[in-house]
Motif scaffolding. Structure first.
Motif, PDB file in Angstrom:
ATOM      1  N   HIS A  25      37.588  42.695 111.667  1.00 55.69           N
ATOM      2  CA  HIS A  25      37.401  43.788 110.712  1.00 55.69           C
ATOM      3  C   HIS A  25      36.583  43.356 109.497  1.00 55.69           C
ATOM      4  O   HIS A  25      36.010  44.208 108.814  1.00 55.69           O
ATOM      5  CB  HIS A  25      38.756  44.329 110.244  1.00 55.69           C
ATOM      6  N   ALA A  26      36.546  42.045 109.217  1.00 56.21           N
ATOM      7  CA  ALA A  26      35.852  41.609 108.000  1.00 56.21           C
ATOM      8  C   ALA A  26      35.173  40.259 108.203  1.00 56.21           C
ATOM      9  O   ALA A  26      35.770  39.329 108.763  1.00 56.21           O
ATOM     10  CB  ALA A  26      36.832  41.533 106.833  1.00 56.21           C
ATOM     11  N   TYR A  27      33.914  40.181 107.745  1.00 55.75           N
ATOM     12  CA  TYR A  27      33.130  38.956 107.842  1.00 55.75           C
ATOM     13  C   TYR A  27      32.544  38.620 106.475  1.00 55.75           C
ATOM     14  O   TYR A  27      32.240  39.511 105.682  1.00 55.75           O
ATOM     15  CB  TYR A  27      31.963  39.134 108.819  1.00 55.75           C
ATOM     16  N   ILE A  28      32.357  37.328 106.239  1.00 58.52           N
ATOM     17  CA  ILE A  28      31.560  36.872 105.096  1.00 58.52           C
ATOM     18  C   ILE A  28      30.377  36.086 105.652  1.00 58.52           C
ATOM     19  O   ILE A  28      30.566  35.096 106.375  1.00 58.52           O
ATOM     20  CB  ILE A  28      32.365  35.983 104.131  1.00 58.52           C
ATOM     21  N   LEU A  29      29.153  36.551 105.356  1.00 58.33           N
ATOM     22  CA  LEU A  29      27.952  35.786 105.678  1.00 58.33           C
ATOM     23  C   LEU A  29      27.592  34.984 104.436  1.00 58.33           C
ATOM     24  O   LEU A  29      27.231  35.553 103.404  1.00 58.33           O
ATOM     25  CB  LEU A  29      26.797  36.708 106.066  1.00 58.33           C
ATOM     26  N   PRO A 113      31.274  54.590 117.112  1.00 56.48           N
ATOM     27  CA  PRO A 113      32.624  54.055 117.280  1.00 56.48           C
ATOM     28  C   PRO A 113      33.173  53.432 115.993  1.00 56.48           C
ATOM     29  O   PRO A 113      34.386  53.380 115.786  1.00 56.48           O
ATOM     30  CB  PRO A 113      32.454  52.974 118.355  1.00 56.48           C
ATOM     31  N   TYR A 114      32.260  52.970 115.128  1.00 58.59           N
ATOM     32  CA  TYR A 114      32.678  52.230 113.937  1.00 58.59           C
ATOM     33  C   TYR A 114      32.020  52.770 112.669  1.00 58.59           C
ATOM     34  O   TYR A 114      31.014  53.481 112.729  1.00 58.59           O
ATOM     35  CB  TYR A 114      32.298  50.744 114.065  1.00 58.59           C
ATOM     36  N   LYS A 115      32.619  52.422 111.548  1.00 55.24           N
ATOM     37  CA  LYS A 115      31.990  52.594 110.249  1.00 55.24           C
ATOM     38  C   LYS A 115      31.808  51.192 109.685  1.00 55.24           C
ATOM     39  O   LYS A 115      32.779  50.446 109.533  1.00 55.24           O
ATOM     40  CB  LYS A 115      32.881  53.425 109.321  1.00 55.24           C
ATOM     41  N   ILE A 116      30.569  50.824 109.432  1.00 50.12           N
ATOM     42  CA  ILE A 116      30.275  49.451 109.001  1.00 50.12           C
ATOM     43  C   ILE A 116      29.820  49.467 107.547  1.00 50.12           C
ATOM     44  O   ILE A 116      28.909  50.219 107.180  1.00 50.12           O
ATOM     45  CB  ILE A 116      29.194  48.818 109.896  1.00 50.12           C
ATOM     46  N   TYR A 117      30.450  48.629 106.743  1.00 54.18           N
ATOM     47  CA  TYR A 117      30.121  48.536 105.321  1.00 54.18           C
ATOM     48  C   TYR A 117      29.470  47.174 105.063  1.00 54.18           C
ATOM     49  O   TYR A 117      30.108  46.131 105.189  1.00 54.18           O
ATOM     50  CB  TYR A 117      31.382  48.683 104.461  1.00 54.18           C
ATOM     51  N   ILE A 118      28.181  47.177 104.727  1.00 52.86           N
ATOM     52  CA  ILE A 118      27.453  45.955 104.385  1.00 52.86           C
ATOM     53  C   ILE A 118      27.426  45.850 102.866  1.00 52.86           C
ATOM     54  O   ILE A 118      26.993  46.774 102.173  1.00 52.86           O
ATOM     55  CB  ILE A 118      26.022  45.992 104.965  1.00 52.86           C
ATOM     56  N   ILE A 119      27.902  44.710 102.358  1.00 54.79           N
ATOM     57  CA  ILE A 119      28.060  44.546 100.903  1.00 54.79           C
ATOM     58  C   ILE A 119      27.200  43.375 100.411  1.00 54.79           C
ATOM     59  O   ILE A 119      27.657  42.223 100.376  1.00 54.79           O
ATOM     60  CB  ILE A 119      29.541  44.307 100.517  1.00 54.79           C
ATOM     61  N   PRO A 120      25.911  43.625 100.070  1.00 57.68           N
ATOM     62  CA  PRO A 120      25.083  42.548  99.503  1.00 57.68           C
ATOM     63  C   PRO A 120      25.655  42.078  98.158  1.00 57.68           C
ATOM     64  O   PRO A 120      26.295  42.853  97.439  1.00 57.68           O
ATOM     65  CB  PRO A 120      23.718  43.223  99.314  1.00 57.68           C
ATOM     66  N   THR A 136      42.124  47.715 101.304  1.00 56.93           N
ATOM     67  CA  THR A 136      41.543  48.287 102.518  1.00 56.93           C
ATOM     68  C   THR A 136      41.382  47.242 103.613  1.00 56.93           C
ATOM     69  O   THR A 136      41.614  47.530 104.796  1.00 56.93           O
ATOM     70  CB  THR A 136      40.174  48.924 102.198  1.00 56.93           C
ATOM     71  N   ILE A 137      41.005  46.015 103.242  1.00 55.84           N
ATOM     72  CA  ILE A 137      40.836  44.962 104.246  1.00 55.84           C
ATOM     73  C   ILE A 137      42.178  44.586 104.878  1.00 55.84           C
ATOM     74  O   ILE A 137      42.249  44.263 106.068  1.00 55.84           O
ATOM     75  CB  ILE A 137      40.167  43.718 103.614  1.00 55.84           C
ATOM     76  N   GLU A 138      43.258  44.634 104.081  1.00 56.60           N
ATOM     77  CA  GLU A 138      44.576  44.264 104.608  1.00 56.60           C
ATOM     78  C   GLU A 138      45.063  45.257 105.665  1.00 56.60           C
ATOM     79  O   GLU A 138      45.672  44.860 106.662  1.00 56.60           O
ATOM     80  CB  GLU A 138      45.588  44.192 103.456  1.00 56.60           C
ATOM     81  N   GLU A 139      44.799  46.533 105.439  1.00 57.58           N
ATOM     82  CA  GLU A 139      45.217  47.562 106.394  1.00 57.58           C
ATOM     83  C   GLU A 139      44.041  48.503 106.671  1.00 57.58           C
ATOM     84  O   GLU A 139      44.046  49.668 106.269  1.00 57.58           O
ATOM     85  CB  GLU A 139      46.413  48.341 105.843  1.00 57.58           C
ATOM     86  N   PRO A 140      43.022  47.985 107.348  1.00 59.45           N
ATOM     87  CA  PRO A 140      41.812  48.791 107.549  1.00 59.45           C
ATOM     88  C   PRO A 140      42.011  49.853 108.634  1.00 59.45           C
ATOM     89  O   PRO A 140      42.812  49.659 109.562  1.00 59.45           O
ATOM     90  CB  PRO A 140      40.789  47.751 108.006  1.00 59.45           C
ATOM     91  N   PRO A 141      41.286  50.954 108.526  1.00 54.81           N
ATOM     92  CA  PRO A 141      41.252  51.893 109.651  1.00 54.81           C
ATOM     93  C   PRO A 141      40.706  51.155 110.875  1.00 54.81           C
ATOM     94  O   PRO A 141      39.914  50.221 110.739  1.00 54.81           O
ATOM     95  CB  PRO A 141      40.284  52.984 109.184  1.00 54.81           C
ATOM     96  N   SER A 142      41.102  51.555 112.058  1.00 53.42           N
ATOM     97  CA  SER A 142      40.708  50.845 113.278  1.00 53.42           C
ATOM     98  C   SER A 142      39.197  50.800 113.460  1.00 53.42           C
ATOM     99  O   SER A 142      38.664  49.920 114.135  1.00 53.42           O
ATOM    100  CB  SER A 142      41.353  51.502 114.494  1.00 53.42           C
ATOM    101  N   TYR A 143      38.492  51.762 112.843  1.00 48.79           N
ATOM    102  CA  TYR A 143      37.044  51.867 113.040  1.00 48.79           C
ATOM    103  C   TYR A 143      36.235  51.164 111.953  1.00 48.79           C
ATOM    104  O   TYR A 143      35.000  51.155 111.999  1.00 48.79           O
ATOM    105  CB  TYR A 143      36.630  53.344 113.092  1.00 48.79           C
ATOM    106  N   ALA A 144      36.869  50.562 110.962  1.00 52.39           N
ATOM    107  CA  ALA A 144      36.139  49.993 109.814  1.00 52.39           C
ATOM    108  C   ALA A 144      35.807  48.513 110.020  1.00 52.39           C
ATOM    109  O   ALA A 144      36.647  47.727 110.465  1.00 52.39           O
ATOM    110  CB  ALA A 144      36.950  50.158 108.530  1.00 52.39           C
ATOM    111  N   ILE A 145      34.579  48.157 109.714  1.00 52.37           N
ATOM    112  CA  ILE A 145      34.136  46.759 109.741  1.00 52.37           C
ATOM    113  C   ILE A 145      33.410  46.476 108.433  1.00 52.37           C
ATOM    114  O   ILE A 145      32.554  47.260 107.996  1.00 52.37           O
ATOM    115  CB  ILE A 145      33.191  46.487 110.931  1.00 52.37           C
TER     116      ILE A 145
END
Length: 337
Positions: A25-29, A113-120, A136-145
Motif C-alpha cells: 500500500h505504501a512505498y518510499i522511493l 482498480p487502484y487510486k495511486i497517490y504520488i507525493i514528490p 490513512t496509511i495505517e488503515e488504507p482503503p483496499s484500492y489506495a497505493i
C-alpha cells in the motif's frame, strides 16, 4: 516515458509485485534529486493501472502495455486515478494531506482498480502532515497505493518508515553516465567525463551540468577560491565567504559547489598518488594541482576533504551559513600551509 538510467532494480521490483498481485500500500522511493524518482513512480503507476494488469487478469506481465486507454492517459498525466500531491506552500502541510489524500481516498477510483497517490518531495512534510498521512496509511482503503519520493529519509517519523516499503535509487557508474551524455547531448568525451565526475553517480545532475552555461564559470570560480584562500589572510577569507552568499539560500546549489571543491582536491590527491595527469578533471588547473601535490602531505589533503564533508554535514544541520563557510575555509587554509 523515458526510463531512469541505472534503476532497473526498482522497475523490476514493481514489475514482479504487479505480476504476482502482491503490491504494497505504501512505498518510499529514496535518492538524490535528479536520479529519476518521479519517472520511476510514473512508470510504476502506469503499469499498475494498465488494463492488461487488472487484478482479474491471469497472465499479468507487470509491465504497461502502452496501448490501452489508461496507459495513454497516464502517458499524458491525465489518468484520473493517478494523483500528484502538490504543496500549497514550500512544504507539504497538514491541509495538503487532508484535502489531497485523506478526503480524496474516501472516494473510490473512477475507472481503475487502484487510486495511486504520488507525493514528490514527501520529505518536506511537516510533523502534523505526516501524522495526518499516517492515519490513512495505517488503515488504507483496499484500492489506495501511496508512492512517496524523498531525498532525505531522516525527515520521516519512524512510524511512517515502518509502514512503507523502501526502494533506494542507486548511483550510476561514471562510464554509463559518459555514454548517456555523449549519446543524448552529442558532447565530446572530455566534457562528458568532466560532468560525470562532478555528478557523483547522479545522471540528472550530470545532464544539468552538461547543459549549463554557468558550469565552466563555476569551475573557474573554484580554482580562484582555492588560490585566494591559500595565499590570502583573514580579510580574504571574509571576502570569500561574502562571495559565496549566492549559495546561502540554496542548499542544493551549495552542495554542487562543495562537490566541485572536493573534486578539485581529489585531483590533487590523484596526481600525488599516481603522477599521471591524464585522468584529472580540472585540466585547466594543472599547474596549481601539481604544485600542491608536491608540497601538501597526504594527511593534509585528506584533512581538506574531511573539512568539505563536515561543511556539508553542518549545512544539513542548518548551522549558520557564514560561520560554516568560514570554518571550512580556515580548515582548508591551515592544511595548505
Amino acid at each position: 516515458m523515458e526510463r531512469a538510467l541505472g534503476q532497473n532494480h526498482i522497475y523490476e521490483h514493481f514489475k514482479n509485485a504487479i505480476a504476482a498481485g502482491k503490491l504494497s500500500h505504501a512505498y518510499i522511493l529514496h535518492g538524490e534529486r535528479g536520479m529519476g524518482k518521479l519517472n520511476i513512480a510514473k512508470e510504476a503507476a502506469k503499469a499498475i493501472q494498465c488494463e492488461s494488469n487488472a487484478p482479474e487478469q491471469t497472465d499479468k506481465t507487470g509491465e504497461a502495455c502502452g496501448q490501452c486507454k489508461s496507459c495513454h492517459q497516464a502517458e499524458s498525466d491525465n489518468q484520473p486515478d493517478i494523483k500528484y500531491v502538490t504543496p500549497a506552500k514550500k512544504t507539504l502541510g497538514v491541509d495538503d494531506i487532508r484535502e489531497q489524500i485523506n478526503d480524496d481516498a474516501l472516494i473510490k477510483p473512477y475507472g481503475s482498480p487502484y487510486k495511486i497517490y504520488i507525493i514528490p518531495k514527501s520529505d518536506t512534510m511537516t510533523v502534523q502532515a505526516q501524522n495526518a498521512l499516517l492515519k490513512t496509511i495505517e488503515e488504507p482503503p483496499s484500492y489506495a497505493i501511496f508512492i512517496l519520493l524523498a531525498a532525505n529519509t531522516d525527515a520521516f517519523l519512524p512510524t511512517i518508515l515502518s509502514r512503507c516499503v523502501m526502494l533506494n535509487a542507486k548511483t550510476v557508474s561514471e562510464g554509463e553516465i559518459v555514454k548517456e551524455l555523449k549519446s543524448k547531448f552529442g558532447v565530446g568525451d572530455y566534457d562528458a567525463k568532466v560532468a560525470a565526475s562532478f555528478a557523483g553517480g547522479n545522471i540528472g545532475k550530470a545532464e544539468k551540468l552538461i547543459s549549463s552555461d554557468s558550469f565552466k564559470d563555476s569551475k573557474d570560480s573554484v580554482t580562484d577560491l582555492i588560490r585566494n584562500v591559500a595565499n590570502g589572510g583573514m580579510d580574504v577569507i571574509a571576502k570569500t565567504v561574502k562571495d559565496l552568499n549566492d549559495y546561502k539560500d540554496d542548499k542544493e546549489a551549495l552542495k554542487d559547489y562543495l562537490d566541485m571543491i572536493r573534486v578539485w582536491f581529489g585531483d590533487v590527491l590523484k596526481f600525488k598518488t599516481t603522477k599521471d595527469d591524464s585522468e584529472l578533471v580540472f585540466q585547466e588547473s594543472l599547474v596549481e594541482i601539481k604544485q600542491l601535490a608536491d608540497h601538501v602531505s597526504f594527511e593534509n589533503i585528506n584533512g581538506i576533504l574531511d573539512e568539505i564533508e563536515k561543511a556539508e554535514e553542518r549545512t544539513k544541520s542548518n548551522v549558520g551559513f557564514d560561520s560554516n563557510m568560514e570554518v571550512m575555509l580556515l580548515g582548508i587554509k591551515e592544511r595548505l600551509q
